[in-house]
Every structure is written in structure tokens, then in C-alpha cells.
Design an enzyme around this catalytic site. Structure first.
Site, PDB file in Angstrom:
ATOM      1  N   LYS B  78       0.850  -1.203   0.000  1.00 18.73           N
ATOM      2  CA  LYS B  78       0.000   0.000   0.000  1.00 18.73           C
ATOM      3  C   LYS B  78       0.877   1.242   0.000  1.00 18.73           C
ATOM      4  CE  LYS B  78      -3.914   1.863   2.711  1.00 18.73           C
ATOM      5  NZ  LYS B  78      -4.717   1.652   3.938  1.00 18.73           N
ATOM      6  N   SER B 173      -9.603   1.579   3.477  1.00 19.47           N
ATOM      7  CA  SER B 173      -8.845   2.351   2.514  1.00 19.47           C
ATOM      8  C   SER B 173      -7.792   1.564   1.741  1.00 19.47           C
ATOM      9  CB  SER B 173      -8.156   3.514   3.227  1.00 19.47           C
ATOM     10  OG  SER B 173      -7.257   3.022   4.192  1.00 19.47           O
ATOM     11  N   SER B 197      -9.550  -0.737   7.703  1.00 17.97           N
ATOM     12  CA  SER B 197      -9.067  -0.506   6.335  1.00 17.97           C
ATOM     13  C   SER B 197      -8.438  -1.681   5.619  1.00 17.97           C
ATOM     14  CB  SER B 197      -8.060   0.652   6.333  1.00 17.97           C
ATOM     15  OG  SER B 197      -8.741   1.859   6.560  1.00 17.97           O
TER      16      SER B 197
END
Lengths: 337, 526
Positions: B78, B173, B197
């Protein structure tokens, strides 16, 4: 009029590396040559507490007769300034490492070396915190130059209660503190090199009445100037009040050339520092002989008693020994030490 | 077929036996990333460095000295983890072009194990959001939007033309990482989990999403959202793989003072057959308003599954669950306001051209660099931290946080081993519908089932369970005791085996900006 003087003293900790990062501590190095990723506040970096700095603070606390808090906490103090890369300083606002101590110092009475009187000032607390970087404002080129070498260096903030009453007392207290710090080795405490910075809180009041509004005096570069600044400010306040004026709760800078204090550039309103616990540092736990768990070796923990046993003789002790051993006058021991 | 397999037993074996080489694997993943570009799962693809890592891995296999199970395995990270020499943007204008000079500890650990870093995945800006829709590089599309399963069950009126507007979100997210794993571009991906997330997009994308216990895995190098709740998250296609990645990441890091000192004992996941000694708790408060009847029914079926297999299944109560959203809002925004203070344009990142004074430069930089969501949270957070508000908001929220954490302590202390809950309120919604509500509303809705685990620092995992009526993945969540990841994953693995979640059948998508080669056709789909 009764003048009241308190002091906030920032002493740079004498250590190889900074309070929360491994970069070196060194005076007058080329700009931005001693800056780790953490010091530059690069995103994702985390503080790691420097053991030596903790020991320095404990030593200093013990030497100043403080209670050492076996559990102390770290907090973030937020404000925006070019020399503060993270937008906050890590300090100890809620529970500092040491509290409730005292410092004894001596003064000559009537400027004669023949009579010395001992005074005591209470130490409110000692807290560990980060130093900021340095910024230089270059107005001609409309730019600010920022050097982060000093950012993150460990500081001990020593808060002296308003037990002093004039410049001479303030100066004497600071001199004694310097000697103590230098004896311990916890700080080199040389004001000229920025290792010791003193801010004075000054107010005046009539005997029996409540304390007056105080001002904070900054930008004091030597012990001599400290005495001058404090005495000037006391006089200024007395004159102001006697002329029917009022004292503003403001910050003033000492102008050494003019020998007076001037209001510092206006910081709009009072700053709200939005204190918040530092979430990346667990509570700092210190041990003593009683509380030390059996299976821990002393390399892993800070043991207050261990440090206490190894404290060197403080200046006051050395003076007493000189007087005893050589039979000199106490006043002379102060000249020597 | 190699691309679809699990890491632990299939791909690693194939690498060791020479049936596939690390460079072949890497190239296939890279080309797959190209053909799935429309998903927008990746912000940066590090093709050159990945191939180089693959070559080095191949050399090790040739010498018969692979570093471990992860050697040669392509992974994605990420874009809020620092990666040396590779852009780290947090999907924000503030860090566009920012090349980090160091690797996050978790990235370094993976590289030290020989993993091949394919690239950085897309997210909500600074990990603030539950849709992976609010980053400056645009939203991430859920691969399942293009699956046969979804298309077969969607409204026949919506034909390929409307595909453009029909696609569903990944959740967030860590949506880019979830999509990357789900679409077979990599075997594992790192996400982060602050309020759900990692688990949320895992549920929507049909992959395993593990949130480890706070303090087990280092956060050094993870650009923080909420320091007291953030953890690196692990996304994989099966529970065994999650265990492998966990084993390579867990353990004390001197650079992160919030990691526990105890030695981490890595473990082999046992194949649990007898669940009769297990006690499963069903927290009644997780029957939250808005929970779809579909998911409610699946949750119930799952509970029955355990009961019928001999486990003790009982209803429990976590009474302070309903306060967690508000509590989270206060604590999260407060930490955000603090963490974002460093972004002033001085040392790194975006710096505004407006430089009449330092203050003006700071203000302009931050207005230009941050999106609305970030700025909104900074404002809120600063408000809660004001001297006059601190006691009533921040301190109060900390107390409520303690109550929420204590709820779990009580339940686990009463003999319950694992909690079973839904992960999300519904399956993935179409993007066009999702954006009708603002980020704050969506986050508040979507975080309700996942957030309490972050408050309490507990480990939790999403396991893909079944397809919804619309043909989209639905997952269920297991929450375990602190540092009992072994037990948590063992139960999750048992459950995974029982439900046999279907493999995504990705249609070939004819897009005008993609060339379809024979190689692509044969490489992946069944």
C-alpha cells in the site's frame, strides 16, 4: 515593593546522540549535517528514547533533591514554526521525570567577600524535551534559513519557583546550577554555546498583596546579562506601576546593547498548544533497588538507586571538604569552586 | 494456473521444484498488472527493480538456497508504506513525487525474505476513507465488477455500455492492495488497518484480510493515521498465506517503541478437525442497523456451522459498541491533526509557490496538498484538542475507549475463544451510489463492525464466505484475543475450508486501450 523572580532553564543534555534519534550532538557543525530522518520529520519515522538522556535527567533530579517519578509520560506540544519540523515538540507536560526539589546557593552580603549567606530556591520540576532547530531570518533576501542540527537534541527544562527577589540571586542560582550540571556531566551548561538558556519570570507586588502580573524575559545570553535583565525589568515594572500604568502579561526580550527589555514581536493572542499524549512512546518506567524485577539486568533498565550511588561529590560537598581539609574560609571556597 | 494458486503450498513448491521460475512469475504478474490497469489498483509499478529482485531470487533457487517460502513471491505494498527509491505518495498531492530514502521495517523484512516488490497500491488519501475512492489518483475498481459471477446476476438492462458506470467499489482504505490480490496480480499485499481498512476491502474483494494485534508488527515506516490504532495489514488469497506473511513480519522492532518485547514464536497452522473444544461468541450488538438480511443470514449459517461441528456457540454482549463510532471520530481526528502538522512543505513534499511569508506558505501548501477529507479531519481534531475542549472530548473519548476494550476483556475472560461477526453491512455498492454520501458519512457507516477491534488492539480477520445475490463477495470476521493469532488463524482456516469460497471468474474485458494477446488468454482464467 517585593520583586518576585522565577526561572525556566533549558539545559542541553551532554550525550552522543539526540533524545529520540541516533544522530550526533555536536556544536557548530556544518548546517544540516547532523539530521536523521526522524529529526527532519520524514513521514513514518518514530521516536526512540535515548537511555543516556534519561540517566542525565535522573542524575540532575537527584542532585537537586527531587523526587524522581518512577512513571513519567511524554506529550506533544503543537505549534507551527520553521525550526520545528514535525509541527510539535515532544515534551513532558503531564507527568515530568522529576519534581519537588531544591537548590541551595550562596551570595555575598553587601558585595564583600567576607560574609556569605545561603539561600534556597525550590525546584518545581525537571522535564525531558526536544530542542528545536535554528532559524535565521534574512530580511534582505526575504528568506529564512533553517538549520536542523539542533532539532531533537535532548533538553532538561529545570523550573525554579519564584523564590528569588533580584538579579543577583537569579545569577547566583544559575551559576550554582551550572556547576552542578558540569560536575554531574549531565550538561556542559555553557550559556555562550547555547547549552544553557534562561528565561526569567518577573513580577512585583506590595507586601501582603497578591502577586502582580508577570512578564517573561527571554534572549539572555550570559549570567551577567541575566542579573542585568532581571534588575532592569523589576525597575521598569515598579516605575510603570508607580506612574499609574499596568503590567502586561507579555514576553520581552533583553537587549544587551541598550541594557533594557523590549516587547517581543507580537504573538497574536495566547497560543493554545493543543497538548496530546505522545502515542509512540510508552510511559517511561524507572526502577529502584526495591522495584527492580529479579530477572532484569541493569543494562536494560534505568535504576535510580544505582545512579544515586554513583553520583559524584556536588560543588557544595566539595567546598565543605575544602574548608574542612585545608581550613580555608567558606567565602574562599566559593572563589575556588 | 500458477498465478491463482496459494503461496504456501502451491507456488512455493512450484518455485522450489523449478516448475516455474521467479522471473517468469514476476513477468506474468507485471503483464497481468498491465491488463488490469483499468482497476487502478496500482499507483506505481516498479518493473525494473522487481525484475532485478526476481533475477536474484532465481539465482538463489538455482543454487538451491532460497531464503524461505517468500523467496521469489511477487507482492504489492500500500502506498502509505515507505519504500526506498520508490515513490511513496499516500495518494495525496502533498507527497506526489516523494521518493522515500528508507524502507518501512515490514517492507525491509519482506525484501530480506526474497519477496519481489511489484509496486505501490492505491488508497484513500492518507488512508482516510472506506471506499478507496478519495485519493488523487482516482478510485480503485473492484475486480469482481468484471467477474462472470457479477455480470450474470446483474440487471440484464445494464449491458456492457453501462459497465463503465456499474462497477462497484473495493471498500477501503486499502482497496488497491485488496484488488491487486483479488485480480491475481500478486500473491500477497500489505495494507494498513486503523478502523477496518484492511478487513473492509478484503470482504468486498473476496480475499483474506488480517489485522494483527497492535504491537505485534512494526509501524516504523508506515505513514501514520492514528498512531495508537494503526497496524500493518496482510491481504492474501487464503489463510495459510496470511500466516506465512505474518510469520515473516511479526516481532519486536527497536525502531518502534510500541512493539512488544516478547519473542514472537512463528507457527505452522495446524489443520483443525475437531472444534468441540472451541467456544464461539456472537456479539449481539453487531447486529447493527443497516446490516443486510443477506449478511445476517450468512452470519447465522456460519454460527450453525460451528454448532453442528460440535463447538459451543453463544450470544455475548459488548455493550459499548454503539459508542465506538463517536469515540473513534474524536480520537482519530485528534491524532490526524497532530500527525499532519509535519506537512508544511519545508523539508519534503509539496511546497506552494505562495511564499510571501512562512505562514502564507504553510497555509497555501496545506490547502493545495491535502484534499477535503484530510483538511476536515485536521480541523475537527484541532478543535477537540483545544484546551477548553480537551477534557470533554479527548479525555472522555479515551475513557470510552477503555470501556470498549474492557467489554472484550470481559467476554474473553468468560470462556469465549473467538468472536464471530459480519465484516461489512452489505456487499460492495456501485461507485456511483457510494459517492452520493460524503466520506465522513460513509466512514461512519462502514467502520461500525471493524473499528472496535482497533480500539481494543485485538487481532481480527476477514474470511471470504459466500457470494451475495448480486454475485459479489461477502466475508465474515473473526476477532481473537491479544497476541493469539495462532488460534485466530487456525479457526479461520477451518472455516475457510468449510465454506469453500468460489474463485473469481474474471471475464476478459475488451477495452479500447488494451491489447489482448494470446499469452493473456491462456495465462489465467478458467
Amino acid at each position: 515593593w517585593v520583586p518576585v523572580v522565577g526561572l525556566e532553564i533549558h539545559a542541553q543534555i551532554s550525550s552522543n546522540s539526540k533524545l529520540f534519534s541516533g544522530s550526533q550532538v555536536q556544536f557548530a557543525a556544518p548546517p544540516n549535517s547532523l539530521v536523521s530522518f526522524f529529526d527532519a520529520s520524514l513521514p513514518g519515522t518514530l521516536p526512540v528514547l535515548n537511555r543516556r538522556c534519561v540517566e542525565a535527567a535522573v542524575m540532575t533530579g537527584l542532585a537537586l533533591n527531587c523526587s524522581i517519578n518512577k512513571k513519567s509520560l511524554f506529550d506533544r506540544k503543537h505549534y507551527f514554526y520553521a525550526d520545528l519540523p514535525a509541527g510539535y515538540q515532544i515534551t513532558q507536560q503531564r507527568v515530568p521525570i522529576a519534581v519537588n526539589g531544591s537548590l541551595s546557593y550562596s551570595l555575598c552580603v553587601d558585595n564583600k567577600m567576607s560574609q556569605m549567606v545561603t539561600k534556597t530556591v525550590r525546584i518545581k520540576q525537571i522535564q525531558l524535551e526536544q530542542d528545536s532547530g535554528k532559524s535565521l531570518h534574512d530580511d534582505t533576501r526575504s528568506q529564512t534559513l533553517v538549520d536542523l542540527n539542533r532539532a531533537g537534541v535532548g533538553l532538561m527544562e529545570v523550573v525554579m519557583e519564584p523564590d528569588m527577589c533580584c538579579g543577583e540571586e537569579a545569577a547566583a542560582a544559575v551559576r550554582e546550577l551550572q556547576l552542578i550540571l558540569q560536575t554531574l556531566g549531565s550538561s556542559q551548561a555553557v550559556m555562550a554555546e547555547g547549552q544553557l538558556r534562561v528565561d526569567a519570570n518577573v513580577s512585583v507586588h506590595h507586601p501582603g498583596e497578591p502577586y502582580g502580573v508577570r512578564t517573561e524575559v527571554k534572549n539572555i545570553n550570559s549570567v551577567r546579562f541575566l542579573a542585568k535583565a532581571v534588575d532592569y525589568e523589576i525597575q521598569r515594572q515598579i516605575e510603570e506601576l508607580e506612574n499609574g500604568g499596568t503590567i502586561l502579561n507579555e514576553t520581552r526580550a533583553f537587549d544587551s546593547k541598550l541594557g533594557c527589555t523590549v516587547p517581543m514581536r507580537d504573538k497574536e493572542g495566547k497560543q493554545d498548544y493543543r497538548f496530546m499524549p505522545e502515542p509512540n512512546l510508552p510511559p517511561l518506567i524507572l526502577y529502584d533497588a526495591k522495584s527492580l524485577p529479579a530477572n532484569m539486568n541493569h543494562q536494560q533498565v534505568v535504576n535510580i538507586d544505582w545512579i544515586h550511588e554513583r553520583l559524584p561529590d556536588l560543588p557544595s560537598v566539595k567546598r565543605a571538604k575544602l574548608v574542612e581539609q585545608y581550613g580555608i574560609l567558606p567565602e574562599h571556597s566559593f572563589t575556588l569552586l | 494456473a500458477a498465478l491463482k494458486g496459494g503461496m504456501r503450498f502451491q507456488v512455493s513448491a512450484a518455485l522450489r521444484e523449478g516448475r516455474v521460475t521467479p522471473t517468469e512469475l514476476c513477468q506474468r504478474c507485471l503483464s497481468r498488472i498491465k491488463t488490469t490497469k483499468f482497476l487502478n489498483a496500482y499507483i506505481t509499478v516498479a518493473e525494473e527493480t522487481a525484475l532485478k529482485q526476481a533475477e536474484e531470487s532465481e539465482e538463489r533457487y538455482r543454487r538451491g538456497q532460497p531464503l524461505g517460502v517468500l523467496d521469489g513471491i511477487p507482492i504489492a505494498v500500500k502506498d502509505n508504506f515507505n519504500t526506498a527509491g520508490i515513490e511513496t505518495t499516500c495518494a495525496s498531492n502533498m507527497l506526489k513525487g516523494y521518493i522515500s530514502p528508507y524502507n518501512a521495517t515490514v517492507v525491509q523484512k519482506l525484501l530480506d525474505q526474497g519477496a519481489v516488490l511489484l509496486g505501490k497500491t492505491n488508497l484513500d488519501e492518507f488512508a482516510m476513507g472506506s471506499g478507496s475512492t478519495d485519493g488523487v489518483f482516482g478510485p480503485v475498481r473492484n475486480p469482481w465488477s468484471y467477474s462472470r459471477q457479477y455480470k450474470e446476476r446483474s440487471d440484464p438492462k445494464s449491458h456492457s455500455e453501462d459497465e463503465e458506470s456499474n462497477w462497484v467499489i473495493t471498500g477501503g482504505s486499502s482497496g488497491g492492495s485488496a484488488a491487486a490480490v483479488s485480480s491475481f496480480t500478486c500473491f500477497a499485499a500489505l495494507g494498513s488497518d486503523t478502523g477496518g481498512s484492511t478487513r473492509n476491502p478484503a470482504a468486498h474483494c473476496g480475499v483474506v484480510g488480517l489485522k494483527p494485534t497492535y504491537g505485534l508488527i512494526s509501524r516504523h515506516g508506515l505513514i501514520p493515521l492514528v498512531n495508537s490504532m494503526d497496524v500493518p495489514g496482510i491481504l492474501t488469497r487464503c489463510v495459510d498465506d496470511a500466516a506465512v506473511v505474518l510469520g515473516s513480519l511479526a516481532g519486536h522492532d527497536p525502531k518502534d517503541s510500541t512493539t512488544v518485547q516478547d519473542n514472537f514464536k512463528s507457527f505452522e497452522l495446524p489443520n483443525l478437525t475437531d472444534v468441540s473444544k472451541l467456544s464461539i461468541g456472537i456479539p449481539k450488538e453487531y447486529h447493527a442497523p443497516g446490516l443486510s438480511s443477506e449478511i445476517l443470514s450468512l452470519w447465522s449459517k456460519a454460527a450453525d456451522l460451528f454448532k453442528n461441528a460440535g463447538a459451543k456457540v453463544m450470544e455475548v454482549s459488548l455493550p459499548h459498541t454503539r459508542y465506538s463510532i463517536v469515540c473513534y471520530h474524536v480520537l482519530c481526528t485528534a491524532e490526524v491533526a497532530s500527525n499532519m502538522a509535519r506537512f508544511d512543505g519545508l523539508e519534503y513534499g509539496h511546497r506552494s509557490g505562495m511564499n510571501k511569508s512562512t505562514e502564507i506558505m504553510y497555509a497555501a501548501t496545506r490547502r493545495e496538498g491535502f484534499n477535503d477529507v484530510v483538511r476536515g479531519r485536521i480541523l475537527s481534531g484541532n478543535y477537540f484538542l483545544l484546551k477548553q475542549n480537551y477534557e470533554n472530548y479527548f479525555i472522555k473519548a479515551q475513557k470510552v475507549r477503555r470501556l470498549i476494550a474492557d467489554d472484550f476483556v470481559k467476554v474473553f475472560g468468560s470462556g469465549v475463544d473467538i468472536l464471530l461477526t459480519p465484516t461489512t453491512l452489505s456487499d460492495a455498492v456501485p461507485y456511483m451510489e457510494f459517492i452520493k454520501e460524503d466520506n465522513r458519512t460513509r466512514s461512519a457507516q462502514d467502520d461500525i463492525l471493524t473499528q472496535a477491534a482497533n480500539m481494543a488492539g485485538l487481532p481480527a480477520i476477514n474470511v471470504p464466505t459466500a457470494l451475495s445475490q448480486r454475485g459479489l463477495p461477502v466475508g465474515l470476521q473473526f476477532i481473537g484475543r491479544s497476541f493469539q493469532e495462532k488460534q485466530l488463524l487456525t479457526v479461520a482456516k477451518w472455516f475457510e475450508k468449510q465454506v469453500k469460497f468460489p474463485t473469481i471468474q474474471l471475464e476478459e474485458v475488451k477495452r479500447h486501450n488494451h491489447d489482448i494477446s494470446q499469452h493473456q488468454k491462456s495465462a489465467s482464467f478458467s
